[in-house]
Scaffold this motif. Structure first.
Motif, mmCIF file in Angstrom:
data_model
loop_
_atom_site.group_PDB
_atom_site.id
_atom_site.type_symbol
_atom_site.label_atom_id
_atom_site.label_comp_id
_atom_site.label_asym_id
_atom_site.label_seq_id
_atom_site.Cartn_x
_atom_site.Cartn_y
_atom_site.Cartn_z
ATOM 1 N N ARG A 48 -36.180 92.407 19.675
ATOM 2 C CA ARG A 48 -35.084 92.181 20.612
ATOM 3 C C ARG A 48 -34.221 93.427 20.698
ATOM 4 O O ARG A 48 -33.719 93.797 21.761
ATOM 5 N N ASP A 49 -34.042 94.079 19.539
ATOM 6 C CA ASP A 49 -33.180 95.254 19.479
ATOM 7 C C ASP A 49 -33.657 96.150 18.351
ATOM 8 O O ASP A 49 -34.157 95.663 17.331
ATOM 9 N N GLU A 72 -34.163 93.911 15.072
ATOM 10 C CA GLU A 72 -33.877 92.486 15.227
ATOM 11 C C GLU A 72 -34.991 91.901 16.079
ATOM 12 O O GLU A 72 -35.252 92.373 17.187
ATOM 13 N N THR A 73 -35.661 90.889 15.540
ATOM 14 C CA THR A 73 -36.752 90.260 16.286
ATOM 15 C C THR A 73 -36.209 89.200 17.239
ATOM 16 O O THR A 73 -35.121 88.659 17.038
ATOM 17 N N ARG A 74 -36.985 88.903 18.251
ATOM 18 C CA ARG A 74 -36.600 87.905 19.251
ATOM 19 C C ARG A 74 -36.607 86.491 18.675
ATOM 20 O O ARG A 74 -35.783 85.666 19.047
ATOM 21 N N THR A 75 -37.546 86.232 17.779
ATOM 22 C CA THR A 75 -37.737 84.877 17.266
ATOM 23 C C THR A 75 -37.962 84.905 15.755
ATOM 24 O O THR A 75 -38.244 85.957 15.173
ATOM 25 N N GLN A 85 -42.222 91.929 19.782
ATOM 26 C CA GLN A 85 -41.420 90.960 19.025
ATOM 27 C C GLN A 85 -39.954 91.393 18.897
ATOM 28 O O GLN A 85 -39.112 90.601 18.490
#
Length: 126
Positions: free
Chosen positions: A100-101, A26-29, A98
């Motif tokens: 998030r998870d 999962e990307t941050r943005t 980049q």
């Protein structure tokens, strides 16, 4: 690019044990998701010629900023060699900021069970 279908670069022997690997990123943005998508074709080409690769697929949910991978390998060593070489190595390093998870799962399966279902991948990664 919602899903890249299961691609078989090397046909595994029937009824043999394979190493299955799955991941969820999962990307941050949204920008991070676009960068992931932009780098996918190079890694996908690398899989096509990777020694020991028995199959791979990618499910992209770019507007959710989530990407699922599924691959099958001759051995854990074949997967490690792939991950540390070619386009994959600099791509994974370049995208790490980049993310998030990220979640990973690996397990042994029979080549006769390939491809593993996306439902099974989700079960193992959630």
């Amino acid at each position: 690019m919602p899903t890249l279908p299961w691609t078989v670069p090397n046909q595994p022997p029937r009824a043999t044990e394979v190493h299955v690997f799955a991941s969820r990123f999962e990307t941050r943005t949204l920008w991070g998701a676009l960068r992931f998508l932009a780098r996918t074709p190079g890694v996908w080409r690398q899989i096509g010629s990777a020694p020991g690769a028995y199959g791979a697929s990618l499910k992209a949910e770019p507007f959710r900023r989530t990407f699922w991978t599924l691959s099958a390998w001759e051995s854990p060593e074949a997967l490690k060699t792939f991950a540390r070489s070619g386009t994959h190595a600099p791509t994974s390093r370049g995208l790490s900021a980049q993310m998030r998870d990220a979640k990973f799962a690996s397990w042994a399966a029979s080549s006769d069970e390939l491809p593993v279902s996306w439902a099974e991948v989700r079960r193992r990664l959630t």
